[in-house]
Design a protein around this motif. Structure first.
Motif, PDB file in Angstrom:
ATOM      1  N   CYS A 231       1.582   6.006  -6.284  1.00  0.00           N
ATOM      2  CA  CYS A 231       1.949   6.188  -5.127  1.00  0.00           C
ATOM      3  C   CYS A 231       2.381   5.167  -4.100  1.00  0.00           C
ATOM      4  CB  CYS A 231       0.964   7.198  -4.496  1.00  0.00           C
ATOM      5  SG  CYS A 231       0.639   8.705  -5.270  1.00  0.00           S
TER       6      CYS A 231
ATOM      7  N   ILE B  30       6.837  -2.005 -11.516  1.00  0.00           N
ATOM      8  CA  ILE B  30       7.028  -0.573 -11.180  1.00  0.00           C
ATOM      9  C   ILE B  30       7.202  -0.507  -9.577  1.00  0.00           C
ATOM     10  CG2 ILE B  30       5.696   1.661 -10.652  1.00  0.00           C
ATOM     11  CD1 ILE B  30       3.935   1.045 -13.033  1.00  0.00           C
ATOM     12  N   ALA B  31       6.860  -1.334  -8.805  1.00  0.00           N
ATOM     13  CA  ALA B  31       7.053  -1.224  -7.345  1.00  0.00           C
ATOM     14  C   ALA B  31       8.703  -1.658  -7.074  1.00  0.00           C
ATOM     15  CB  ALA B  31       6.246  -2.392  -6.540  1.00  0.00           C
TER      16      ALA B  31
ATOM     17  N   ASP C 152      10.996  -1.629  -9.264  1.00  0.00           N
ATOM     18  CA  ASP C 152      12.077  -0.735  -9.825  1.00  0.00           C
ATOM     19  C   ASP C 152      12.159   0.669  -8.903  1.00  0.00           C
ATOM     20  OD1 ASP C 152      13.590   0.755 -12.017  1.00  0.00           O
ATOM     21  OD2 ASP C 152      11.899   2.115 -11.976  1.00  0.00           O
ATOM     22  N   TYR C 153      11.015   0.826  -8.349  1.00  0.00           N
ATOM     23  CA  TYR C 153      11.029   2.037  -7.334  1.00  0.00           C
ATOM     24  C   TYR C 153      11.859   1.781  -6.010  1.00  0.00           C
ATOM     25  CZ  TYR C 153       9.393   5.562  -4.254  1.00  0.00           C
ATOM     26  OH  TYR C 153       9.341   6.750  -3.329  1.00  0.00           O
TER      27      TYR C 153
ATOM     28  N   LYS D 266      15.553   2.710  -7.340  1.00  0.00           N
ATOM     29  CA  LYS D 266      15.601   4.186  -6.957  1.00  0.00           C
ATOM     30  C   LYS D 266      15.837   4.476  -5.527  1.00  0.00           C
ATOM     31  CE  LYS D 266      12.666   8.143  -8.475  1.00  0.00           C
ATOM     32  NZ  LYS D 266      11.383   8.504  -9.085  1.00  0.00           N
ATOM     33  N   LYS D 267      15.142   3.608  -4.526  1.00  0.00           N
ATOM     34  CA  LYS D 267      15.205   3.813  -3.162  1.00  0.00           C
ATOM     35  C   LYS D 267      16.543   2.853  -2.604  1.00  0.00           C
ATOM     36  CE  LYS D 267      12.546   5.251  -0.417  1.00  0.00           C
ATOM     37  NZ  LYS D 267      11.462   5.122   0.506  1.00  0.00           N
TER      38      LYS D 267
ATOM     39  N   VAL E  85       1.451  -0.054  -3.657  1.00  0.00           N
ATOM     40  CA  VAL E  85       2.022   0.755  -4.431  1.00  0.00           C
ATOM     41  C   VAL E  85       0.623   0.714  -5.303  1.00  0.00           C
ATOM     42  CG1 VAL E  85       3.571   1.110  -6.492  1.00  0.00           C
ATOM     43  CG2 VAL E  85       4.601   0.784  -4.361  1.00  0.00           C
TER      44      VAL E  85
ATOM     45  N   GLU F  34       4.611   8.346  -0.100  1.00  0.00           N
ATOM     46  CA  GLU F  34       5.554   8.762  -1.248  1.00  0.00           C
ATOM     47  C   GLU F  34       4.997   8.809  -2.621  1.00  0.00           C
ATOM     48  OE1 GLU F  34       8.857   6.121  -0.814  1.00  0.00           O
ATOM     49  OE2 GLU F  34       9.301   6.605   1.260  1.00  0.00           O
ATOM     50  N   GLU F  35       5.381   9.556  -3.496  1.00  0.00           N
ATOM     51  CA  GLU F  35       5.145   9.649  -4.670  1.00  0.00           C
ATOM     52  C   GLU F  35       5.894   8.892  -5.840  1.00  0.00           C
ATOM     53  OE1 GLU F  35       3.124  13.225  -6.464  1.00  0.00           O
ATOM     54  OE2 GLU F  35       3.621  12.604  -8.423  1.00  0.00           O
ATOM     55  N   VAL F  36       5.541   7.830  -6.646  1.00  0.00           N
ATOM     56  CA  VAL F  36       6.584   7.211  -7.542  1.00  0.00           C
ATOM     57  C   VAL F  36       6.567   7.987  -8.925  1.00  0.00           C
ATOM     58  CG1 VAL F  36       6.708   5.027  -8.819  1.00  0.00           C
ATOM     59  CG2 VAL F  36       5.872   4.935  -6.421  1.00  0.00           C
ATOM     60  N   CYS F  37       5.392   8.267  -9.463  1.00  0.00           N
ATOM     61  CA  CYS F  37       5.418   9.186 -10.679  1.00  0.00           C
ATOM     62  C   CYS F  37       4.044   9.636 -11.104  1.00  0.00           C
ATOM     63  CB  CYS F  37       5.961   8.424 -11.775  1.00  0.00           C
ATOM     64  SG  CYS F  37       5.076   6.732 -12.286  1.00  0.00           S
TER      65      CYS F  37
END
Ligand code: PRP
Length: 214
Positions: free
Chosen positions: A98, A124-125, A127-128, A132-133, A159, A177-180
């Motif tokens: 998250c 991961i952070a 990429d998100y 994605k954003k 994150v 926010e939820e990442v995965c």
């Protein structure tokens, strides 16, 4: 017969995995001895070899074929980005990746401000936020106790993994926010999958039958 080597992420996950394997008659008593400093264990009867590694290193051992199979969290698999096959969701250690922070940070996320993001998971952070954003952020890598960062002013948000949510709550932070979703997975070396298709395939199907039974 060649050993099939299984790398386990040290800790609770390794113990829970050994329980699943135990139900298949695969036992490794040596591994249960808490005073032992031994790193590698064998089950001669099933031609299996186990070792315990730091979670982050499990995908590395599997990609290079030093382990045929690895058992590790989805967070680590995504963060490490190694070439491997992910073949089974063990449904253990379920939690979420998250974006979290104080309630006041919600606005900064919504209007795409240039914020600082502290995390143990920089890939991961990145990429998100970037892919994605499409939000430009500064990622700050930390190694633990990530929740401290927004409290002491190192970053606006974090994150991180949220399981029960109590660490966030006790530190006055919220999931923003939820990442995965996350859980433990079985991963397999790409060459081993071809060379040992029968033995590895059977082991995975047997594990699948234990987890669907539970
Ligand atoms: C993890 C994670 C959170 C906490 C979440 O930390 O980084 O801090 O667990 O769990 P909760 O939602 O149930 O409170 P861990 O204990 O692995 O240690 P770390 O702070 O060193 O990363």
């Amino acid at each position: 017969m060649r050993y099939i080597t299984i790398a386990l992420a040290k800790g609770r996950l390794a113990k829970q995995t050994m329980k699943i394997l135990g139900e298949l008659g695969i036992k490794c008593e040596e591994m249960e001895d808490p005073s032992s400093r031994k790193l590698i264990f064998t089950d001669e009867e099933h031609g299996l070899r186990f070792f315990l590694a730091k979670a982050n290193d499990v995908p590395t051992y599997v990609e290079y074929g030093a382990a045929d199979i690895g058992i590790v969290g989805k967070d680590t698999i995504v963060e490490e980005g190694r070439k491997l096959y992910e073949v089974l969701d063990l449904k253990l250690g379920k939690c979420r990746m998250c974006v979290a922070g104080p309630a006041s940070a919600k606005e900064l996320l919504d209007n795409g401000s240039l914020i600082r993001v502290a995390t143990k998971y920089p890939n991961i952070a990145k990429d998100y936020f970037h892919n994605k954003k499409h939000q430009t952020v500064e990622i700050i890598k930390l190694n633990g106790s990530i929740e401290l960062a927004p409290i002491v002013g190192l970053s606006e948000v974090i994150v991180d993994i949220v399981e029960t949510g109590s660490t966030l709550r006790e530190n006055g932070l919220l999931v923003l926010e939820e990442v995965c979703p996350l859980s433990a997975r079985v991963v397999v070396n790409q060459v081993s999958m071809k060379m040992e298709q029968e033995r590895i395939g059977k082991l995975i199907e047997d594990m699948r039958s234990v987890i669907t039974r539970e």
